[in-house]
Design a protein around this motif. Structure first.
Motif, PDB file in Angstrom:
ATOM      1  N   SER A  27       0.817  -1.215   0.000  1.00  0.00           N
ATOM      2  CA  SER A  27       0.000   0.000   0.000  1.00  0.00           C
ATOM      3  C   SER A  27       0.855   1.272   0.000  1.00  0.00           C
ATOM      4  O   SER A  27       0.333   2.380  -0.053  1.00  0.00           O
ATOM      5  N   SER A  28       2.173   1.088   0.052  1.00  0.00           N
ATOM      6  CA  SER A  28       3.032   2.287   0.034  1.00  0.00           C
ATOM      7  C   SER A  28       3.626   2.485  -1.376  1.00  0.00           C
ATOM      8  O   SER A  28       4.053   1.525  -2.011  1.00  0.00           O
ATOM      9  N   ASP A  29       3.639   3.731  -1.845  1.00  0.00           N
ATOM     10  CA  ASP A  29       4.142   4.018  -3.198  1.00  0.00           C
ATOM     11  C   ASP A  29       5.645   3.824  -3.312  1.00  0.00           C
ATOM     12  O   ASP A  29       6.162   3.310  -4.282  1.00  0.00           O
ATOM     13  N   GLY A  30       6.339   4.297  -2.271  1.00  0.00           N
ATOM     14  CA  GLY A  30       7.802   4.237  -2.340  1.00  0.00           C
ATOM     15  C   GLY A  30       8.337   3.445  -1.160  1.00  0.00           C
ATOM     16  O   GLY A  30       7.823   2.381  -0.823  1.00  0.00           O
ATOM     17  N   TYR A  31       9.375   4.005  -0.538  1.00  0.00           N
ATOM     18  CA  TYR A  31       9.979   3.323   0.615  1.00  0.00           C
ATOM     19  C   TYR A  31       9.152   3.595   1.865  1.00  0.00           C
ATOM     20  O   TYR A  31       8.517   4.634   2.000  1.00  0.00           O
ATOM     21  N   ILE A  32       9.181   2.639   2.772  1.00  0.00           N
ATOM     22  CA  ILE A  32       8.520   2.843   4.064  1.00  0.00           C
ATOM     23  C   ILE A  32       9.563   2.494   5.137  1.00  0.00           C
ATOM     24  O   ILE A  32      10.242   1.464   5.036  1.00  0.00           O
ATOM     25  N   SER A  33       9.724   3.382   6.104  1.00  0.00           N
ATOM     26  CA  SER A  33      10.833   3.191   7.040  1.00  0.00           C
ATOM     27  C   SER A  33      10.551   2.041   8.017  1.00  0.00           C
ATOM     28  O   SER A  33       9.396   1.707   8.306  1.00  0.00           O
ATOM     29  N   GLY A  34      11.638   1.464   8.536  1.00  0.00           N
ATOM     30  CA  GLY A  34      11.521   0.397   9.523  1.00  0.00           C
ATOM     31  C   GLY A  34      10.785   0.900  10.756  1.00  0.00           C
ATOM     32  O   GLY A  34      10.000   0.182  11.364  1.00  0.00           O
ATOM     33  N   GLU A  35      11.051   2.166  11.092  1.00  0.00           N
ATOM     34  CA  GLU A  35      10.427   2.738  12.288  1.00  0.00           C
ATOM     35  C   GLU A  35       8.904   2.824  12.109  1.00  0.00           C
ATOM     36  O   GLU A  35       8.139   2.449  12.994  1.00  0.00           O
ATOM     37  N   MET A  36       8.519   3.282  10.910  1.00  0.00           N
ATOM     38  CA  MET A  36       7.091   3.400  10.605  1.00  0.00           C
ATOM     39  C   MET A  36       6.422   2.021  10.669  1.00  0.00           C
ATOM     40  O   MET A  36       5.361   1.857  11.260  1.00  0.00           O
ATOM     41  N   LEU A  37       7.083   1.016  10.065  1.00  0.00           N
ATOM     42  CA  LEU A  37       6.503  -0.338  10.075  1.00  0.00           C
ATOM     43  C   LEU A  37       6.387  -0.855  11.507  1.00  0.00           C
ATOM     44  O   LEU A  37       5.373  -1.450  11.883  1.00  0.00           O
ATOM     45  N   SER A  38       7.431  -0.625  12.300  1.00  0.00           N
ATOM     46  CA  SER A  38       7.389  -1.150  13.664  1.00  0.00           C
ATOM     47  C   SER A  38       6.273  -0.465  14.458  1.00  0.00           C
ATOM     48  O   SER A  38       5.599  -1.107  15.258  1.00  0.00           O
ATOM     49  N   LYS A  39       6.028   0.831  14.192  1.00  0.00           N
ATOM     50  CA  LYS A  39       4.934   1.533  14.891  1.00  0.00           C
ATOM     51  C   LYS A  39       3.584   0.997  14.441  1.00  0.00           C
ATOM     52  O   LYS A  39       2.728   0.673  15.256  1.00  0.00           O
ATOM     53  N   GLN A  40       3.432   0.895  13.105  1.00  0.00           N
ATOM     54  CA  GLN A  40       2.151   0.420  12.550  1.00  0.00           C
ATOM     55  C   GLN A  40       1.779  -0.958  13.071  1.00  0.00           C
ATOM     56  O   GLN A  40       0.629  -1.244  13.362  1.00  0.00           O
ATOM     57  N   LEU A  41       2.786  -1.828  13.171  1.00  0.00           N
ATOM     58  CA  LEU A  41       2.498  -3.223  13.533  1.00  0.00           C
ATOM     59  C   LEU A  41       2.655  -3.487  15.027  1.00  0.00           C
ATOM     60  O   LEU A  41       2.357  -4.584  15.515  1.00  0.00           O
ATOM     61  N   GLY A  42       3.171  -2.485  15.751  1.00  0.00           N
ATOM     62  CA  GLY A  42       3.333  -2.642  17.201  1.00  0.00           C
ATOM     63  C   GLY A  42       4.387  -3.672  17.577  1.00  0.00           C
ATOM     64  O   GLY A  42       4.227  -4.410  18.553  1.00  0.00           O
TER      65      GLY A  42
END
Ligand code: BTN
Length: 321
Positions: free
Chosen positions: A11-26
């Protein structure tokens, strides 16, 4: 977790940061990193740039549950479908589910098997993303001696599904190898748990070579795929659904051969009217295969004219691998 990461990356157009993923997924960033590495092992190509995070470059074409269900009329086999990226063997995975109480018709499909099992303790080559590796749980109210036909019955279902979906002239080598020409395209491993008078469950494991381009040296003289036979790629989900439909059809009147199905089986069985050989109690027996009886046994006329019914074993057919 892997599924959630794939969803986020898709669902992301470009890069998605590790920090963002870790926050989103808890979860921790290390957990994200481990899951991304596991996805790479599963065939996903994920670019990881140190400052930008992760970007999905390539996702393998998977067998999606929804794609099977849309081709399947609600029925027993396939009523509950579990899709896996990887497992040792779908038969083993389903055995565990069966022991935990999974219901009749539960079906497991994997993209890849690390220890796929064939008949007679052989291994089944289970390359990622090319074949169908599927197991179906059956829980008939029957005694073990009442289901002697299950192996050829499922062989007929798989053969018919392949014929209808691909237009190939697939045939059956008794009891249930599906062949095109003189090479094998699909195999079935049936395993059972039973008391002396009652079956607990049967696991029907089906392997079909669908879009394989090459085979290992040691099997290439005897194995083929639907792609190699036709030059076409086939949807594994549609073919898996067709197999489940055919299994449902053949099981509507219980686990056995209807007269029509037995006649159809005989028409498609390449072992008939051929010289065959089989190892029985350490002794090689040869003769002419002249029929299949209602119990699914191969009827062989021996050189002295005596008839022998063969119910199991590896029967060699002259001219076929
Ligand atoms: C044969 O030897 O012909 C039987 C091959 C059966 C292979 C299938 S793939 C799905 C299921 N899981 C296994 O480990 N084996 C069967």
């Amino acid at each position: 977790m892997k599924n959630e990461i794939i969803k986020a990356l898709k669902s992301s157009d470009g890069y998605i940061s590790g920090e963002m993923l870790s926050k989103q997924l808890g979860v921790s960033r290390t957990a994200v990193w481990k899951a991304v590495n596991a996805l790479k092992q599963d065939g996903y190509v994920i670019d990881s740039a140190s400052h930008n995070g992760y970007k999905l470059v390539y996702a393998p074409e998977l067998i999606e549950k929804e794609d099977i269900l849309k081709n399947l009329t609600p029925s027993a086999a396939g009523c509950e479908i579990i899709t896996l990226l990887n497992t040792d063997s779908t038969n083993n995975y389903l055995k565990k589910l069966a022991s935990e109480g999974a219901g009749h018709g539960t079906t497991v499909i994997a993209e890849q098997q690390s220890a796929g099992k064939g008949r007679l303790s052989r291994m089944w080559y289970s390359e990622r993303g090319t074949g169908i590796y599927m197991s179906v749980l059956l829980k008939p109210m029957a005694a073990p001696h009442e289901i002697s036909c299950i192996t050829p019955v499922i062989g007929l279902a798989v053969c018919n599904a392949i014929r209808k979906e691909t237009g190939t002239d697939a045939k059956i080598k008794w009891p249930n190898d599906v062949v095109i020409g003189s090479k094998k395209v699909a195999g079935i491993l049936t395993e059972m748990s039973a008391q002396s008078d009652m079956i607990d469950y049967i696991i029907v494991g089906i392997g079909i070579n669908v879009n394989n381009e090459v085979f290992a040296d040691e099997i290439k003289y005897k194995a083929t795929s639907l792609l190699l036979e036709t030059g076409e790629n086939f949807s594994r989900a549609a073919l898996a659904a067709a197999v489940l439909c055919e299994i449902n059809k053949s099981l509507t009147d219980g686990i056995g051969f209807s007269k029509v199905d037995l006649e159809e089986y005989k028409k498609l069985c390449i072992s008939l009217d051929k010289e065959v050989s089989v190892m029985l109690r350490g002794k090689m027996v040869t003769g002419r295969a002249i029929g299949v009886n209602s119990g699914g046994e191969l009827v062989v006329r021996l050189p002295d004219g005596e008839l022998m019914n063969i119910s199991c074993g590896e029967v060699g057919v002259s001219g076929v691998y």
